[in-house]
Design a protein around this motif. Structure first.
Motif, PDB file in Angstrom:
ATOM      1  N   GLU A 164      14.593  12.366   5.733  1.00  0.00           N
ATOM      2  CA  GLU A 164      13.429  11.544   6.057  1.00  0.00           C
ATOM      3  C   GLU A 164      13.202  11.829   7.043  1.00  0.00           C
ATOM      4  O   GLU A 164      12.384  12.551   7.820  1.00  0.00           O
ATOM      5  CB  GLU A 164      13.193  11.059   5.151  1.00  0.00           C
ATOM      6  CG  GLU A 164      13.312  10.932   3.471  1.00  0.00           C
ATOM      7  CD  GLU A 164      11.834  11.208   2.928  1.00  0.00           C
ATOM      8  OE1 GLU A 164      11.124  11.340   3.953  1.00  0.00           O
ATOM      9  OE2 GLU A 164      11.496  10.997   1.630  1.00  0.00           O
TER      10      GLU A 164
ATOM     11  N   ASN B  90       0.813  -1.764   0.183  1.00  0.00           N
ATOM     12  CA  ASN B  90       0.023   0.011   0.268  1.00  0.00           C
ATOM     13  C   ASN B  90       1.307   1.320   0.041  1.00  0.00           C
ATOM     14  O   ASN B  90       1.550   1.077   0.657  1.00  0.00           O
ATOM     15  CB  ASN B  90      -0.888   0.270   1.136  1.00  0.00           C
ATOM     16  CG  ASN B  90      -2.318  -0.583   0.722  1.00  0.00           C
ATOM     17  OD1 ASN B  90      -2.868  -0.211  -0.016  1.00  0.00           O
ATOM     18  ND2 ASN B  90      -2.596  -1.901   2.058  1.00  0.00           N
TER      19      ASN B  90
ATOM     20  N   ALA C  65       7.676  10.482   9.308  1.00  0.00           N
ATOM     21  CA  ALA C  65       6.300  10.215  10.135  1.00  0.00           C
ATOM     22  C   ALA C  65       5.339  10.474   9.915  1.00  0.00           C
ATOM     23  O   ALA C  65       4.247  10.007   9.589  1.00  0.00           O
ATOM     24  CB  ALA C  65       6.319  11.381  11.643  1.00  0.00           C
TER      25      ALA C  65
ATOM     26  N   LYS D 251      11.519   4.085  -2.419  1.00  0.00           N
ATOM     27  CA  LYS D 251      12.555   5.332  -3.138  1.00  0.00           C
ATOM     28  C   LYS D 251      13.891   4.470  -3.374  1.00  0.00           C
ATOM     29  O   LYS D 251      14.335   4.552  -3.785  1.00  0.00           O
ATOM     30  CB  LYS D 251      12.551   5.220  -1.079  1.00  0.00           C
ATOM     31  CG  LYS D 251      11.882   6.475  -0.332  1.00  0.00           C
ATOM     32  CD  LYS D 251      12.400   6.953   0.386  1.00  0.00           C
ATOM     33  CE  LYS D 251      12.883   7.980   0.794  1.00  0.00           C
ATOM     34  NZ  LYS D 251      12.465   9.161  -0.176  1.00  0.00           N
TER      35      LYS D 251
ATOM     36  N   PHE E  85       7.632   2.245   1.504  1.00  0.00           N
ATOM     37  CA  PHE E  85       8.060   2.892   2.235  1.00  0.00           C
ATOM     38  C   PHE E  85       9.805   2.844   1.694  1.00  0.00           C
ATOM     39  O   PHE E  85       9.844   3.672   0.964  1.00  0.00           O
ATOM     40  CB  PHE E  85       8.561   3.751   3.297  1.00  0.00           C
ATOM     41  CG  PHE E  85       9.293   5.248   3.735  1.00  0.00           C
ATOM     42  CD1 PHE E  85       8.233   6.342   3.358  1.00  0.00           C
ATOM     43  CD2 PHE E  85       9.947   5.558   4.019  1.00  0.00           C
ATOM     44  CE1 PHE E  85       8.383   7.816   4.088  1.00  0.00           C
ATOM     45  CE2 PHE E  85      10.756   6.355   3.897  1.00  0.00           C
ATOM     46  CZ  PHE E  85       9.983   7.587   4.032  1.00  0.00           C
TER      47      PHE E  85
ATOM     48  N   ASN F 175       2.389   5.572  -5.192  1.00  0.00           N
ATOM     49  CA  ASN F 175       2.210   7.169  -4.745  1.00  0.00           C
ATOM     50  C   ASN F 175       4.147   7.414  -4.289  1.00  0.00           C
ATOM     51  O   ASN F 175       4.833   8.644  -4.899  1.00  0.00           O
ATOM     52  CB  ASN F 175       1.159   7.571  -3.766  1.00  0.00           C
ATOM     53  CG  ASN F 175       0.905   8.480  -3.280  1.00  0.00           C
ATOM     54  OD1 ASN F 175       1.197  10.268  -4.861  1.00  0.00           O
ATOM     55  ND2 ASN F 175       0.799   9.276  -2.494  1.00  0.00           N
ATOM     56  N   ILE F 176       4.255   6.961  -3.407  1.00  0.00           N
ATOM     57  CA  ILE F 176       5.700   6.969  -2.959  1.00  0.00           C
ATOM     58  C   ILE F 176       7.214   7.313  -4.140  1.00  0.00           C
ATOM     59  O   ILE F 176       7.835   8.216  -4.353  1.00  0.00           O
ATOM     60  CB  ILE F 176       6.425   6.590  -1.927  1.00  0.00           C
ATOM     61  CG1 ILE F 176       5.491   6.762  -0.716  1.00  0.00           C
ATOM     62  CG2 ILE F 176       7.629   7.201  -1.524  1.00  0.00           C
ATOM     63  CD1 ILE F 176       5.414   5.977   0.866  1.00  0.00           C
TER      64      ILE F 176
ATOM     65  N   ASN G  13      11.084  -0.883  10.157  1.00  0.00           N
ATOM     66  CA  ASN G  13      10.032  -2.038  10.296  1.00  0.00           C
ATOM     67  C   ASN G  13       9.608  -2.176  12.128  1.00  0.00           C
ATOM     68  O   ASN G  13       8.616  -2.257  12.746  1.00  0.00           O
ATOM     69  CB  ASN G  13       9.560  -3.990  10.293  1.00  0.00           C
ATOM     70  CG  ASN G  13       8.419  -3.475   9.696  1.00  0.00           C
ATOM     71  OD1 ASN G  13       7.338  -2.939   9.462  1.00  0.00           O
ATOM     72  ND2 ASN G  13       7.852  -4.854   9.460  1.00  0.00           N
TER      73      ASN G  13
ATOM     74  N   LYS H 242      -0.240   7.854   7.210  1.00  0.00           N
ATOM     75  CA  LYS H 242      -1.175   7.862   6.143  1.00  0.00           C
ATOM     76  C   LYS H 242      -1.464   5.924   5.600  1.00  0.00           C
ATOM     77  O   LYS H 242      -0.383   6.046   6.073  1.00  0.00           O
ATOM     78  CB  LYS H 242      -0.655   8.445   4.992  1.00  0.00           C
ATOM     79  CG  LYS H 242      -0.504   9.927   4.460  1.00  0.00           C
ATOM     80  CD  LYS H 242      -1.598  10.450   5.035  1.00  0.00           C
ATOM     81  CE  LYS H 242      -1.400  11.983   5.677  1.00  0.00           C
ATOM     82  NZ  LYS H 242      -2.411  12.479   6.092  1.00  0.00           N
ATOM     83  N   PRO H 243      -2.255   5.927   4.616  1.00  0.00           N
ATOM     84  CA  PRO H 243      -1.758   4.661   4.446  1.00  0.00           C
ATOM     85  C   PRO H 243      -0.942   3.702   3.813  1.00  0.00           C
ATOM     86  O   PRO H 243      -0.862   3.577   2.426  1.00  0.00           O
ATOM     87  CB  PRO H 243      -3.450   4.167   3.577  1.00  0.00           C
ATOM     88  CG  PRO H 243      -4.074   5.626   3.718  1.00  0.00           C
ATOM     89  CD  PRO H 243      -2.843   6.509   3.976  1.00  0.00           C
ATOM     90  N   VAL H 244       0.205   3.303   4.453  1.00  0.00           N
ATOM     91  CA  VAL H 244       1.641   3.472   3.274  1.00  0.00           C
ATOM     92  C   VAL H 244       1.902   2.319   4.749  1.00  0.00           C
ATOM     93  O   VAL H 244       2.426   2.422   5.866  1.00  0.00           O
ATOM     94  CB  VAL H 244       2.185   4.802   3.332  1.00  0.00           C
ATOM     95  CG1 VAL H 244       3.746   4.145   3.057  1.00  0.00           C
ATOM     96  CG2 VAL H 244       2.040   5.656   2.980  1.00  0.00           C
ATOM     97  N   SER H 245       2.385   1.189   3.994  1.00  0.00           N
ATOM     98  CA  SER H 245       3.325   0.354   4.557  1.00  0.00           C
ATOM     99  C   SER H 245       4.697   0.960   4.852  1.00  0.00           C
ATOM    100  O   SER H 245       4.541   1.317   4.156  1.00  0.00           O
ATOM    101  CB  SER H 245       3.145  -1.270   3.745  1.00  0.00           C
ATOM    102  OG  SER H 245       4.496  -0.753   2.918  1.00  0.00           O
ATOM    103  N   ARG H 246       4.876   0.454   5.436  1.00  0.00           N
ATOM    104  CA  ARG H 246       6.529   0.516   5.608  1.00  0.00           C
ATOM    105  C   ARG H 246       7.737  -0.089   4.968  1.00  0.00           C
ATOM    106  O   ARG H 246       7.995   0.207   4.288  1.00  0.00           O
ATOM    107  CB  ARG H 246       7.420   0.002   7.329  1.00  0.00           C
ATOM    108  CG  ARG H 246       6.338   1.157   8.450  1.00  0.00           C
ATOM    109  CD  ARG H 246       7.141   0.145   9.742  1.00  0.00           C
ATOM    110  NE  ARG H 246       6.384   1.867  10.650  1.00  0.00           N
ATOM    111  CZ  ARG H 246       7.440   1.909  11.285  1.00  0.00           C
ATOM    112  NH1 ARG H 246       8.282   1.649  11.919  1.00  0.00           N
ATOM    113  NH2 ARG H 246       6.595   2.663  12.600  1.00  0.00           N
TER     114      ARG H 246
ATOM    115  N   VAL I 222       4.419  10.603   6.149  1.00  0.00           N
ATOM    116  CA  VAL I 222       3.602   9.651   5.535  1.00  0.00           C
ATOM    117  C   VAL I 222       3.359   8.421   5.955  1.00  0.00           C
ATOM    118  O   VAL I 222       2.927   7.447   5.507  1.00  0.00           O
ATOM    119  CB  VAL I 222       5.000   9.767   4.093  1.00  0.00           C
ATOM    120  CG1 VAL I 222       4.845   8.078   3.620  1.00  0.00           C
ATOM    121  CG2 VAL I 222       5.165  10.582   3.740  1.00  0.00           C
ATOM    122  N   LEU I 223       4.234   7.784   7.117  1.00  0.00           N
ATOM    123  CA  LEU I 223       3.851   6.745   7.742  1.00  0.00           C
ATOM    124  C   LEU I 223       1.921   6.859   8.502  1.00  0.00           C
ATOM    125  O   LEU I 223       1.473   5.839   8.800  1.00  0.00           O
ATOM    126  CB  LEU I 223       4.725   6.279   8.830  1.00  0.00           C
ATOM    127  CG  LEU I 223       5.835   5.394   7.239  1.00  0.00           C
ATOM    128  CD1 LEU I 223       6.941   5.145   8.625  1.00  0.00           C
ATOM    129  CD2 LEU I 223       5.364   4.461   6.602  1.00  0.00           C
TER     130      LEU I 223
END
Lengths: 286, 321
Positions: free
Chosen positions: A117, A17, A124, A140, A136, A21-22, A282, A129-133, A126-127
């Motif tokens: 970052e 997820n 913090a 990148k 992320f 977007n990232i 994580n 939001k509904p984003v899994s680590r 970005v995380l």
């Protein structure tokens, strides 16, 4: 809450997820700014510039300077150089400089990916939001890998190929040369993954920059490292003597691979570095 | 939200320890849907820690918590799809403009269509009054503008739960008023859980309040209950000309618990604590006015300020419970 029915919700991608977007944003940092051009020009000047200068300063076989040099070499008991020798010199220089110089670039770029970052507090945000680590880190990493592949490997490779063709007069086998560039990319990916791992383990820039730089220069120690020295990433691109020939140069000349051990070793290390980075990230608290 | 969910947020003995220091101790909290829940406490009380645990930015060392009935550890990403969050010190990518930041945020929730996403961004910019600064890089924004952008990005996804960590802390009085107005406007559609130390704001907009001190919950109640329950029902009269007989008469009534007197300039202030609110409303003023010499300049139920309750609970430590 009240919602706009015209909007389509993003699909659930499980552990990935937020990846797209990232990834788009990280790509924009490369291609939507001048970052790609800066990287391309720096390494064009330092890698291809140095290689071209070396090639041009060596007299072309058949020229008056070459004749004079050949006579001098004959008197000294040495054989005269050919186009193939010049191409070999060019390739050795390209893969030596092309793996060492851009490795610095990769380290500098990658140390920012997590530490900057984290320090700026944007992780913090970005995380939240509904984003899994997992997304992320991987998004990148993928965007940086593409940036490195295009600006430090493919475009530099194209320039080197043209120099060999136009200045030396040697046409390298295209697929072999592309495969050699693949090994150069793997070499740089090693530094990218190492920097990401260190960035996840440390909050300080010092070790994240210093440890990979030590790896760049540690190729000098390959002889004392025994079998470990033979499976590490240096062997992919650098010519470390008769017992450790460069795999990339062999491929670029259309020769078979002398060994696959460094490829397996490097890929394994890259995977281990990424897994450690994911595991550590994580567990991190923001 | 699932119809079976009784609470939007529910924590059970939630604990958090940082390097041996217990930041949160057995927190039991419940937040009802569509409430504006004020989360109070002095600095270091554990408010931000609680918020970070709910969002999965930090992990509990003990206990459990559910948001929309989902576990904060197992279902964190799914929870965050329905949550909007404004951090205490919001940070964004400085090179982005406000519009780009909102676009980036919106794409975590919506895949399109492009026109609808852009319309939502525009709507959100308008809501927080950042229309004219939408295309400027954030690095030039003031603290107040960042806070407005924070509110915008927090509610761009039409969240079912809005978590705001000190939303008005860095704002001027006008900015504070605007934020409170936005919160009141949003309450129709969402539950708002917000931490603050500005007690006036809490008293103005919250319907439920929880007070945290040294990582422990010292009170959780609807705000009216908290204000009324702290000192019983007290009526206050400002009068002159009353004789001793009226006072004695009041003190003899079974529903009058106490009567204290204090001179104020040429008047006297009476504070009358009562045990029966309806009897007091019915008879108190009539009884006092039965003496024709009495002149009353003020009469009303004494309002306890949240600040008083807060200080009693926080300074009283556990005894304030």
């Amino acid at each position: 809450m009240a919602s706009n029915l015209a909007l389509t919700a993003v699909k659930d991608r499980g552990g990935l997820n937020g990846f797209g977007n990232i990834f788009r944003m990280a790509n924009h940092e490369w291609w939507g700014t001048r970052a790609w051009l800066v990287q391309f020009v720096i390494w064009l000047l330092l890698v291809n510039g140095a290689m071209t200068a070396a090639v041009l300063s060596t007299p072309k076989p058949g020229s008056a300077r070459a004749e004079a040099q050949a006579q001098a070499q004959a008197q000294a008991g040495k054989a005269a150089g050919s186009d193939a020798d010049l191409a070999a010199t060019a390739l050795t220089l390209f893969f030596m400089l092309g793996s060492m110089g851009p490795a610095f670039g990769v380290i500098i770029l990658a140390q920012d990916a997590l530490i900057q970052e984290r320090q700026a507090g944007t992780v913090a945000w970005v995380l939240s939001k509904p984003v899994s680590r997992l997304s992320f880190i991987l998004s990148k990493f993928a965007a940086d890998a593409i940036g490195v592949l295009v600006t430090m490997v493919l475009l530099q490779g194209l320039a080197a190929y043209l120099v060999c063709r136009l200045a030396v007069g040697v046409s390298l086998p295209v697929f072999g040369f592309l495969a050699a560039l693949g090994l150069l990319f793997l070499h740089l990916l090693f530094y990218l993954a190492l920097s990401y791992m260190l960035g996840s383990l440390s909050r300080s820039r010092g070790p994240v920059i210093a440890i990979p730089i030590l790896f760049i220069f540690a190729y000098n120690m390959h002889g004392v490292l025994g079998w470990v020295g033979r499976i590490l990433h240096w062997n992919l691109t650098m010519d470390l003597g008769p017992t450790h020939p460069s795999l990339a140069i062999a491929l670029a000349n259309g020769l078979p691979l002398p060994t696959v051990a460094p490829i397996i070793g490097t890929v394994a290390l890259i995977l281990i570095f990424i897994l450690i980075a994911l595991w550590r990230f994580n567990r991190e608290e923001f | 939200m699932c119809a079976l969910d009784q609470f939007v947020i529910e924590t059970h003995a939630l604990n958090k320890t940082y390097k041996g220091v217990q930041a949160l101790k057995d927190l039991n909290l419940t937040v009802k849907p569509n409430s504006i829940f004020g989360f109070l406490g002095p600095n270091g009380a554990g408010k931000t820690t609680t918020i970070k645990l709910l969002l999965g930015l930090s992990y509990p060392t003990g206990g459990s918590a559910r948001v929309f009935g989902q576990d904060i550890r197992r279902d964190s990403v799914s929870i965050r799809k329905r949550v909007g969050y404004l951090a205490q010190d919001p940070r964004y990518y400085e090179s982005m403009t406000a519009r780009e930041t909102l676009r980036f945020t919106a794409h975590f929730f919506f895949s399109g269509p492009k026109a609808a996403v852009e319309e939502r961004i525009q709507e959100t910019l308008q809501l927080v009054g950042l229309n004219d600064k939408a295309d400027r890089p954030i690095k030039g924004f003031s603290g107040g503008e960042r806070q407005r952008l924070g509110i915008a990005q927090a509610q761009i996804n039409y969240p079912d739960l809005l978590i705001l960590d000190e939303p008005a802390a860095s704002l001027d009085p006008q900015g504070r008023r605007d934020v409170l107005e936005v919160m009141e406007r949003l309450r129709k559609h969402t539950t708002i859980f917000y931490s603050t130390h500005i007690l006036d704001d809490v008293q103005r907009v919250s319907d439920t309040v929880a007070i945290l001190n040294h990582g422990e919950l010292v009170a959780q109640a609807p705000i009216e209950q908290l204000l009324n329950g702290s000192g019983g029902i007290v009526y206050r009269l400002m009068l002159s000309g009353a004789n001793e007989g009226v006072k004695q008469g009041l003190r003899s009534l079974p529903w009058v618990l106490s009567l204290t007197e204090q001179p104020v300039n040429r008047h006297v202030s009476w504070s009358i604590a009562v045990g029966d609110e309806s009897a007091a409303e019915d008879q108190l003023l009539r009884l006092v006015l039965s003496d024709p010499a009495v002149k009353i300049s003020e009469f009303g139920r004494q309002k306890v300020q949240l600040e008083e309750v807060f200080l009693n609970l926080v300074e009283g430590g556990k005894h304030g419970k």
